[in-house]
Design a protein around this motif. Sequence first.
Motif, PDB file in Angstrom:
ATOM      1  N   LEU A  60       0.835  -1.221   0.000  1.00 28.53           N
ATOM      2  CA  LEU A  60       0.000   0.000   0.000  1.00 28.53           C
ATOM      3  C   LEU A  60       0.860   1.257   0.000  1.00 28.53           C
ATOM      4  O   LEU A  60       0.578   2.215  -0.729  1.00 28.53           O
ATOM      5  N   GLU A  61       1.902   1.268   0.810  1.00 21.02           N
ATOM      6  CA  GLU A  61       2.783   2.439   0.876  1.00 21.02           C
ATOM      7  C   GLU A  61       3.505   2.664  -0.451  1.00 21.02           C
ATOM      8  O   GLU A  61       3.631   3.806  -0.906  1.00 21.02           O
ATOM      9  N   ARG A  62       3.964   1.594  -1.081  1.00 16.93           N
ATOM     10  CA  ARG A  62       4.617   1.734  -2.396  1.00 16.93           C
ATOM     11  C   ARG A  62       3.649   2.303  -3.429  1.00 16.93           C
ATOM     12  O   ARG A  62       4.010   3.181  -4.218  1.00 16.93           O
ATOM     13  N   ARG A  63       2.422   1.811  -3.429  1.00 17.90           N
ATOM     14  CA  ARG A  63       1.419   2.323  -4.369  1.00 17.90           C
ATOM     15  C   ARG A  63       1.199   3.816  -4.153  1.00 17.90           C
ATOM     16  O   ARG A  63       1.113   4.590  -5.103  1.00 17.90           O
ATOM     17  N   ARG A  64       1.114   4.227  -2.914  1.00 12.91           N
ATOM     18  CA  ARG A  64       0.902   5.649  -2.590  1.00 12.91           C
ATOM     19  C   ARG A  64       2.109   6.495  -3.027  1.00 12.91           C
ATOM     20  O   ARG A  64       1.938   7.580  -3.556  1.00 12.91           O
ATOM     21  N   GLN A  65       3.312   5.978  -2.828  1.00  8.40           N
ATOM     22  CA  GLN A  65       4.514   6.706  -3.227  1.00  8.40           C
ATOM     23  C   GLN A  65       4.624   6.805  -4.747  1.00  8.40           C
ATOM     24  O   GLN A  65       5.115   7.805  -5.270  1.00  8.40           O
ATOM     25  N   GLN A  66       4.182   5.771  -5.464  1.00  6.38           N
ATOM     26  CA  GLN A  66       4.266   5.749  -6.925  1.00  6.38           C
ATOM     27  C   GLN A  66       3.239   6.660  -7.586  1.00  6.38           C
ATOM     28  O   GLN A  66       3.447   7.108  -8.707  1.00  6.38           O
ATOM     29  N   ASP A  67       2.110   6.890  -6.919  1.00  2.81           N
ATOM     30  CA  ASP A  67       1.016   7.647  -7.534  1.00  2.81           C
ATOM     31  C   ASP A  67       0.433   8.621  -6.517  1.00  2.81           C
ATOM     32  O   ASP A  67      -0.406   8.254  -5.704  1.00  2.81           O
ATOM     33  N   ARG A  68       0.879   9.847  -6.568  1.00  5.09           N
ATOM     34  CA  ARG A  68       0.398  10.871  -5.622  1.00  5.09           C
ATOM     35  C   ARG A  68      -1.053  11.287  -5.884  1.00  5.09           C
ATOM     36  O   ARG A  68      -1.651  11.969  -5.057  1.00  5.09           O
ATOM     37  N   ASP A  69      -1.623  10.862  -7.021  1.00  2.82           N
ATOM     38  CA  ASP A  69      -3.027  11.152  -7.331  1.00  2.82           C
ATOM     39  C   ASP A  69      -3.955  10.057  -6.810  1.00  2.82           C
ATOM     40  O   ASP A  69      -5.160  10.095  -7.021  1.00  2.82           O
ATOM     41  N   LEU A  70      -3.411   9.071  -6.134  1.00  3.35           N
ATOM     42  CA  LEU A  70      -4.133   7.891  -5.673  1.00  3.35           C
ATOM     43  C   LEU A  70      -4.998   8.179  -4.451  1.00  3.35           C
ATOM     44  O   LEU A  70      -4.545   8.797  -3.493  1.00  3.35           O
ATOM     45  N   TRP A  71      -6.248   7.710  -4.501  1.00  3.99           N
ATOM     46  CA  TRP A  71      -7.137   7.723  -3.352  1.00  3.99           C
ATOM     47  C   TRP A  71      -7.057   6.355  -2.690  1.00  3.99           C
ATOM     48  O   TRP A  71      -7.079   5.333  -3.377  1.00  3.99           O
ATOM     49  N   ILE A  72      -7.003   6.300  -1.366  1.00  4.30           N
ATOM     50  CA  ILE A  72      -7.145   5.059  -0.627  1.00  4.30           C
ATOM     51  C   ILE A  72      -8.306   5.270   0.339  1.00  4.30           C
ATOM     52  O   ILE A  72      -8.287   6.185   1.159  1.00  4.30           O
ATOM     53  N   VAL A  73      -9.331   4.429   0.179  1.00  2.00           N
ATOM     54  CA  VAL A  73     -10.566   4.581   0.951  1.00  2.00           C
ATOM     55  C   VAL A  73     -10.864   3.275   1.671  1.00  2.00           C
ATOM     56  O   VAL A  73     -10.898   2.220   1.045  1.00  2.00           O
ATOM     57  N   GLU A  74     -11.050   3.350   2.978  1.00  2.00           N
ATOM     58  CA  GLU A  74     -11.383   2.165   3.767  1.00  2.00           C
ATOM     59  C   GLU A  74     -12.894   2.061   3.915  1.00  2.00           C
ATOM     60  O   GLU A  74     -13.559   3.035   4.280  1.00  2.00           O
ATOM     61  N   LEU A  75     -13.414   0.853   3.628  1.00  2.00           N
ATOM     62  CA  LEU A  75     -14.826   0.546   3.843  1.00  2.00           C
ATOM     63  C   LEU A  75     -14.867  -0.634   4.802  1.00  2.00           C
ATOM     64  O   LEU A  75     -14.509  -1.756   4.438  1.00  2.00           O
ATOM     65  N   ASP A  76     -15.270  -0.390   6.033  1.00  2.00           N
ATOM     66  CA  ASP A  76     -15.312  -1.434   7.054  1.00  2.00           C
ATOM     67  C   ASP A  76     -16.772  -1.759   7.329  1.00  2.00           C
ATOM     68  O   ASP A  76     -17.456  -1.062   8.088  1.00  2.00           O
ATOM     69  N   ILE A  77     -17.251  -2.839   6.671  1.00  2.00           N
ATOM     70  CA  ILE A  77     -18.652  -3.240   6.756  1.00  2.00           C
ATOM     71  C   ILE A  77     -18.759  -4.655   6.205  1.00  2.00           C
ATOM     72  O   ILE A  77     -17.988  -5.016   5.308  1.00  2.00           O
ATOM     73  N   PRO A  78     -19.661  -5.472   6.722  1.00  2.00           N
ATOM     74  CA  PRO A  78     -19.813  -6.819   6.153  1.00  2.00           C
ATOM     75  C   PRO A  78     -20.156  -6.764   4.667  1.00  2.00           C
ATOM     76  O   PRO A  78     -20.922  -5.901   4.226  1.00  2.00           O
ATOM     77  N   ALA A  79     -19.586  -7.682   3.912  1.00  2.00           N
ATOM     78  CA  ALA A  79     -19.845  -7.817   2.471  1.00  2.00           C
ATOM     79  C   ALA A  79     -19.640  -6.491   1.732  1.00  2.00           C
ATOM     80  O   ALA A  79     -20.464  -6.078   0.920  1.00  2.00           O
ATOM     81  N   ALA A  80     -18.525  -5.836   1.998  1.00  2.00           N
ATOM     82  CA  ALA A  80     -18.256  -4.512   1.416  1.00  2.00           C
ATOM     83  C   ALA A  80     -18.244  -4.526  -0.112  1.00  2.00           C
ATOM     84  O   ALA A  80     -18.503  -3.491  -0.734  1.00  2.00           O
ATOM     85  N   GLU A  81     -17.962  -5.661  -0.723  1.00  2.00           N
ATOM     86  CA  GLU A  81     -17.930  -5.746  -2.191  1.00  2.00           C
ATOM     87  C   GLU A  81     -19.255  -5.332  -2.822  1.00  2.00           C
ATOM     88  O   GLU A  81     -19.282  -4.854  -3.959  1.00  2.00           O
ATOM     89  N   ARG A  82     -20.356  -5.467  -2.085  1.00  2.00           N
ATOM     90  CA  ARG A  82     -21.666  -5.086  -2.635  1.00  2.00           C
ATOM     91  C   ARG A  82     -21.733  -3.612  -3.002  1.00  2.00           C
ATOM     92  O   ARG A  82     -22.493  -3.212  -3.881  1.00  2.00           O
ATOM     93  N   PHE A  83     -20.925  -2.790  -2.368  1.00  2.00           N
ATOM     94  CA  PHE A  83     -20.937  -1.354  -2.640  1.00  2.00           C
ATOM     95  C   PHE A  83     -20.250  -1.007  -3.961  1.00  2.00           C
ATOM     96  O   PHE A  83     -20.364   0.119  -4.435  1.00  2.00           O
ATOM     97  N   ILE A  84     -19.533  -1.968  -4.528  1.00  2.00           N
ATOM     98  CA  ILE A  84     -18.904  -1.740  -5.834  1.00  2.00           C
ATOM     99  C   ILE A  84     -19.448  -2.715  -6.880  1.00  2.00           C
ATOM    100  O   ILE A  84     -18.830  -2.972  -7.905  1.00  2.00           O
ATOM    101  N   GLY A  85     -20.621  -3.275  -6.581  1.00  2.21           N
ATOM    102  CA  GLY A  85     -21.312  -4.099  -7.555  1.00  2.21           C
ATOM    103  C   GLY A  85     -20.827  -5.530  -7.652  1.00  2.21           C
ATOM    104  O   GLY A  85     -21.120  -6.205  -8.642  1.00  2.21           O
ATOM    105  N   LEU A  86     -20.108  -6.017  -6.645  1.00  2.00           N
ATOM    106  CA  LEU A  86     -19.618  -7.394  -6.660  1.00  2.00           C
ATOM    107  C   LEU A  86     -20.369  -8.195  -5.614  1.00  2.00           C
ATOM    108  O   LEU A  86     -20.705  -7.693  -4.548  1.00  2.00           O
ATOM    109  N   SER A  87     -20.613  -9.470  -5.910  1.00  2.00           N
ATOM    110  CA  SER A  87     -21.222 -10.334  -4.899  1.00  2.00           C
ATOM    111  C   SER A  87     -20.110 -11.026  -4.127  1.00  2.00           C
ATOM    112  O   SER A  87     -19.005 -11.198  -4.612  1.00  2.00           O
ATOM    113  N   VAL A  88     -20.425 -11.372  -2.918  1.00  2.00           N
ATOM    114  CA  VAL A  88     -19.430 -11.970  -2.037  1.00  2.00           C
ATOM    115  C   VAL A  88     -19.591 -13.476  -2.028  1.00  2.00           C
ATOM    116  O   VAL A  88     -20.653 -14.001  -2.008  1.00  2.00           O
TER     117      VAL A  88
END
Length: 112
Positions: A84-112
């Motif tokens: 994660l830190e390498r990704r952030r260092q490589q791309d300063r335009d990168l968003w990192i967003v934490e979603l802490d909830i059961p079956a979080a994939e549903r929020f991006i259209g994926l089934s678990v």
Amino acid sequence: MSETPRLPATVEVSALVRQVNAQGGFAAVIAKGEADAGTILLLLCENGQDQRVYERMPMADGTRGWHCAKRLDPEDPQPFHDWLERRRQQDRDLWIVELDIPAAERFIGLSV
């Protein structure tokens, strides 16, 4: 094949955070990227456990879809955090967003 217009990253991130919070979960922006076209990495978990990172990648049909890019190994968590830190260092335009909830994939259209 024409490309579907893309939502500005800040709008997409705000919507995800609101949806997760409205469903009783916790969502937070860990790293704020470029407002319009920044890449979004989603750190999904449930009660801080089973951490995994999803990012949108080009698909064979020309669209872009979410896929799991990295999973935390609870026996050896350091490589996950280093990645994660390498990704952030490589791309300063990168968003990192934490979603802490059961079956979080549903929020991006994926089934678990």
